[in-house]
Design a protein around this motif. Structure first.
Motif, PDB file in Angstrom:
ATOM      1  N   ILE A  41      50.302 -43.474  24.426  1.00  0.00           N
ATOM      2  CA  ILE A  41      48.750 -43.345  24.446  1.00  0.00           C
ATOM      3  C   ILE A  41      48.294 -43.467  25.797  1.00  0.00           C
ATOM      4  CG2 ILE A  41      46.573 -44.282  23.909  1.00  0.00           C
ATOM      5  CD1 ILE A  41      47.866 -45.310  21.377  1.00  0.00           C
ATOM      6  N   LEU A  42      48.977 -44.235  26.612  1.00  0.00           N
ATOM      7  CA  LEU A  42      48.402 -44.598  28.171  1.00  0.00           C
ATOM      8  C   LEU A  42      49.026 -43.511  28.911  1.00  0.00           C
ATOM      9  CD1 LEU A  42      48.716 -48.429  28.546  1.00  0.00           C
ATOM     10  CD2 LEU A  42      46.903 -47.224  28.067  1.00  0.00           C
ATOM     11  N   GLN A  43      50.336 -42.896  28.358  1.00  0.00           N
ATOM     12  CA  GLN A  43      50.917 -41.949  29.252  1.00  0.00           C
ATOM     13  C   GLN A  43      49.948 -40.488  29.177  1.00  0.00           C
ATOM     14  OE1 GLN A  43      54.757 -41.344  28.011  1.00  0.00           O
ATOM     15  NE2 GLN A  43      55.571 -43.390  28.159  1.00  0.00           N
ATOM     16  N   TYR A  44      49.570 -40.607  27.763  1.00  0.00           N
ATOM     17  CA  TYR A  44      48.859 -39.509  27.589  1.00  0.00           C
ATOM     18  C   TYR A  44      47.608 -39.428  28.520  1.00  0.00           C
ATOM     19  CZ  TYR A  44      45.342 -36.565  24.899  1.00  0.00           C
ATOM     20  OH  TYR A  44      44.420 -35.592  24.563  1.00  0.00           O
ATOM     21  N   VAL A  45      46.870 -40.547  28.512  1.00  0.00           N
ATOM     22  CA  VAL A  45      45.530 -40.787  29.228  1.00  0.00           C
ATOM     23  C   VAL A  45      45.877 -40.277  30.643  1.00  0.00           C
ATOM     24  CG1 VAL A  45      44.140 -42.682  30.183  1.00  0.00           C
ATOM     25  CG2 VAL A  45      44.533 -42.616  27.574  1.00  0.00           C
ATOM     26  N   VAL A  46      46.797 -40.959  31.209  1.00  0.00           N
ATOM     27  CA  VAL A  46      47.396 -40.533  32.631  1.00  0.00           C
ATOM     28  C   VAL A  46      47.321 -39.015  32.896  1.00  0.00           C
ATOM     29  CG1 VAL A  46      49.072 -40.568  34.558  1.00  0.00           C
ATOM     30  CG2 VAL A  46      48.513 -42.913  33.179  1.00  0.00           C
ATOM     31  N   LYS A  47      47.911 -38.215  32.059  1.00  0.00           N
ATOM     32  CA  LYS A  47      48.219 -36.791  32.088  1.00  0.00           C
ATOM     33  C   LYS A  47      47.039 -36.041  31.475  1.00  0.00           C
ATOM     34  CE  LYS A  47      53.277 -37.093  31.404  1.00  0.00           C
ATOM     35  NZ  LYS A  47      54.293 -37.022  30.375  1.00  0.00           N
ATOM     36  N   GLN A  48      46.132 -36.448  31.164  1.00  0.00           N
ATOM     37  CA  GLN A  48      45.073 -35.811  30.678  1.00  0.00           C
ATOM     38  C   GLN A  48      44.395 -34.539  31.497  1.00  0.00           C
ATOM     39  OE1 GLN A  48      42.545 -38.878  29.009  1.00  0.00           O
ATOM     40  NE2 GLN A  48      42.388 -37.708  27.064  1.00  0.00           N
ATOM     41  N   PRO A  49      44.027 -35.248  32.922  1.00  0.00           N
ATOM     42  CA  PRO A  49      43.509 -33.899  33.742  1.00  0.00           C
ATOM     43  C   PRO A  49      44.688 -32.914  33.946  1.00  0.00           C
ATOM     44  CG  PRO A  49      43.283 -36.243  34.563  1.00  0.00           C
ATOM     45  CD  PRO A  49      44.023 -36.208  33.480  1.00  0.00           C
ATOM     46  N   LEU A  50      45.930 -33.329  33.998  1.00  0.00           N
ATOM     47  CA  LEU A  50      46.887 -32.387  34.580  1.00  0.00           C
ATOM     48  C   LEU A  50      47.103 -31.295  33.064  1.00  0.00           C
ATOM     49  CD1 LEU A  50      49.557 -34.821  35.909  1.00  0.00           C
ATOM     50  CD2 LEU A  50      47.988 -33.325  37.185  1.00  0.00           C
ATOM     51  N   ASN A  51      47.016 -31.849  32.282  1.00  0.00           N
ATOM     52  CA  ASN A  51      47.320 -31.012  30.969  1.00  0.00           C
ATOM     53  C   ASN A  51      46.081 -30.106  30.749  1.00  0.00           C
ATOM     54  OD1 ASN A  51      49.562 -32.154  30.283  1.00  0.00           O
ATOM     55  ND2 ASN A  51      48.738 -33.812  29.034  1.00  0.00           N
ATOM     56  N   LEU A  52      44.897 -30.593  31.040  1.00  0.00           N
ATOM     57  CA  LEU A  52      43.707 -29.792  30.906  1.00  0.00           C
ATOM     58  C   LEU A  52      43.609 -28.644  31.570  1.00  0.00           C
ATOM     59  CD1 LEU A  52      40.814 -29.656  29.562  1.00  0.00           C
ATOM     60  CD2 LEU A  52      40.023 -30.689  31.816  1.00  0.00           C
ATOM     61  N   LEU A  53      44.252 -28.828  32.699  1.00  0.00           N
ATOM     62  CA  LEU A  53      44.416 -27.595  33.836  1.00  0.00           C
ATOM     63  C   LEU A  53      45.691 -26.737  33.870  1.00  0.00           C
ATOM     64  CD1 LEU A  53      42.660 -29.103  36.689  1.00  0.00           C
ATOM     65  CD2 LEU A  53      41.584 -27.862  35.230  1.00  0.00           C
ATOM     66  N   ASN A  54      46.609 -27.234  32.660  1.00  0.00           N
ATOM     67  CA  ASN A  54      48.051 -26.590  32.726  1.00  0.00           C
ATOM     68  C   ASN A  54      48.660 -26.609  34.056  1.00  0.00           C
ATOM     69  OD1 ASN A  54      47.614 -25.985  29.952  1.00  0.00           O
ATOM     70  ND2 ASN A  54      46.376 -24.136  30.446  1.00  0.00           N
ATOM     71  N   VAL A  55      48.688 -27.775  34.680  1.00  0.00           N
ATOM     72  CA  VAL A  55      49.319 -27.886  35.963  1.00  0.00           C
ATOM     73  C   VAL A  55      50.518 -29.073  36.088  1.00  0.00           C
ATOM     74  CG1 VAL A  55      47.622 -26.575  37.345  1.00  0.00           C
ATOM     75  CG2 VAL A  55      47.401 -29.358  37.131  1.00  0.00           C
ATOM     76  N   ALA A  56      50.584 -29.553  34.796  1.00  0.00           N
ATOM     77  CA  ALA A  56      51.457 -30.637  34.819  1.00  0.00           C
ATOM     78  C   ALA A  56      52.897 -30.468  35.370  1.00  0.00           C
ATOM     79  CB  ALA A  56      51.639 -31.103  33.378  1.00  0.00           C
ATOM     80  N   ASP A  57      53.349 -29.470  35.541  1.00  0.00           N
ATOM     81  CA  ASP A  57      54.715 -29.378  36.106  1.00  0.00           C
ATOM     82  C   ASP A  57      54.658 -28.707  37.498  1.00  0.00           C
ATOM     83  OD1 ASP A  57      53.889 -27.105  34.937  1.00  0.00           O
ATOM     84  OD2 ASP A  57      55.746 -26.608  34.001  1.00  0.00           O
ATOM     85  N   LYS A  58      53.242 -28.396  38.024  1.00  0.00           N
ATOM     86  CA  LYS A  58      53.148 -28.147  39.513  1.00  0.00           C
ATOM     87  C   LYS A  58      53.162 -28.908  40.470  1.00  0.00           C
ATOM     88  CE  LYS A  58      50.945 -23.518  38.426  1.00  0.00           C
ATOM     89  NZ  LYS A  58      49.697 -22.911  38.526  1.00  0.00           N
ATOM     90  N   TYR A  59      52.711 -29.986  40.268  1.00  0.00           N
ATOM     91  CA  TYR A  59      52.464 -31.195  41.135  1.00  0.00           C
ATOM     92  C   TYR A  59      53.537 -32.454  41.003  1.00  0.00           C
ATOM     93  CZ  TYR A  59      48.301 -28.087  42.315  1.00  0.00           C
ATOM     94  OH  TYR A  59      47.422 -27.384  42.658  1.00  0.00           O
ATOM     95  N   LEU A  79      41.365 -40.981  36.703  1.00  0.00           N
ATOM     96  CA  LEU A  79      40.104 -40.502  37.650  1.00  0.00           C
ATOM     97  C   LEU A  79      40.659 -40.180  39.035  1.00  0.00           C
ATOM     98  CD1 LEU A  79      37.103 -40.447  38.220  1.00  0.00           C
ATOM     99  CD2 LEU A  79      37.141 -42.820  39.014  1.00  0.00           C
ATOM    100  N   ALA A  80      41.596 -41.053  39.449  1.00  0.00           N
ATOM    101  CA  ALA A  80      42.236 -40.647  41.019  1.00  0.00           C
ATOM    102  C   ALA A  80      42.803 -39.193  40.634  1.00  0.00           C
ATOM    103  CB  ALA A  80      43.229 -41.538  41.085  1.00  0.00           C
ATOM    104  N   ILE A  81      43.739 -39.080  39.615  1.00  0.00           N
ATOM    105  CA  ILE A  81      44.144 -37.344  39.670  1.00  0.00           C
ATOM    106  C   ILE A  81      43.139 -36.402  39.614  1.00  0.00           C
ATOM    107  CG2 ILE A  81      45.826 -36.311  38.173  1.00  0.00           C
ATOM    108  CD1 ILE A  81      47.430 -38.778  37.384  1.00  0.00           C
ATOM    109  N   ALA A  82      42.247 -36.628  38.670  1.00  0.00           N
ATOM    110  CA  ALA A  82      41.280 -35.811  38.645  1.00  0.00           C
ATOM    111  C   ALA A  82      40.548 -35.453  39.750  1.00  0.00           C
ATOM    112  CB  ALA A  82      40.179 -36.255  37.271  1.00  0.00           C
ATOM    113  N   ARG A  83      40.223 -36.610  40.628  1.00  0.00           N
ATOM    114  CA  ARG A  83      39.594 -36.299  42.081  1.00  0.00           C
ATOM    115  C   ARG A  83      40.553 -35.495  42.933  1.00  0.00           C
ATOM    116  NH1 ARG A  83      36.624 -42.177  43.056  1.00  0.00           N
ATOM    117  NH2 ARG A  83      35.007 -42.009  41.914  1.00  0.00           N
TER     118      ARG A  83
END
Length: 128
Positions: A41-59, A79-83
């Protein structure tokens, strides 16, 4: 290698994030994401902004996490990743804002008051 850095806070947790072009590796305090946050669940929370923009494997994301508990830390990191993603591409701001990933949750623990056991609780009272 170009780093984009951003900061995220939640309760007493502070996440300093360094995002660079890469393969999707997330390193927190020199540990892998799966080692630092064993809970899916916490891993999912951290990856939410990356998954939303489909860039999880770009950065690649390097994180310095400090203070708070694991839930607060994961939300500070989100929040930090989204910013950081908004700094990289300004057009992503609307999508991240709509999901609430750019809003700083300002709720903090209320301080304990003198003459009380907790912030608002009173000691038990009975007229006998």
């Amino acid at each position: 290698m170009e780093y984009i850095n951003a900061i995220g806070r939640r309760k007493s947790a502070v996440a300093r994030v360094y995002v660079s072009e890469g393969t999707g590796k997330i390193t927190i305090n020199k540990k892998d994401l799966n080692d630092y946050f064993p809970s899916p669940i916490l891993q999912y929370v951290v990856k939410q902004p990356l998954n939303l923009l489909n860039v999880a494997d770009k950065y690649d994301v390097k994180v310095n996490l400090d203070g708070g508990g694991f839930t607060g830390q994961s939300q500070a990191l989100r929040l930090a990743i989204a910013r950081a993603l908004v700094k990289i591409n300004e057009e992503d701001k609307k999508a991240l804002r709509a999901q609430g990933f750019l809003t700083r949750d300002s709720r903090e623990v209320e301080r304990k008051k003198p003459g009380r056991p907790k912030a608002r609780a009173r000691f038990q009272f009975s007229k006998r």
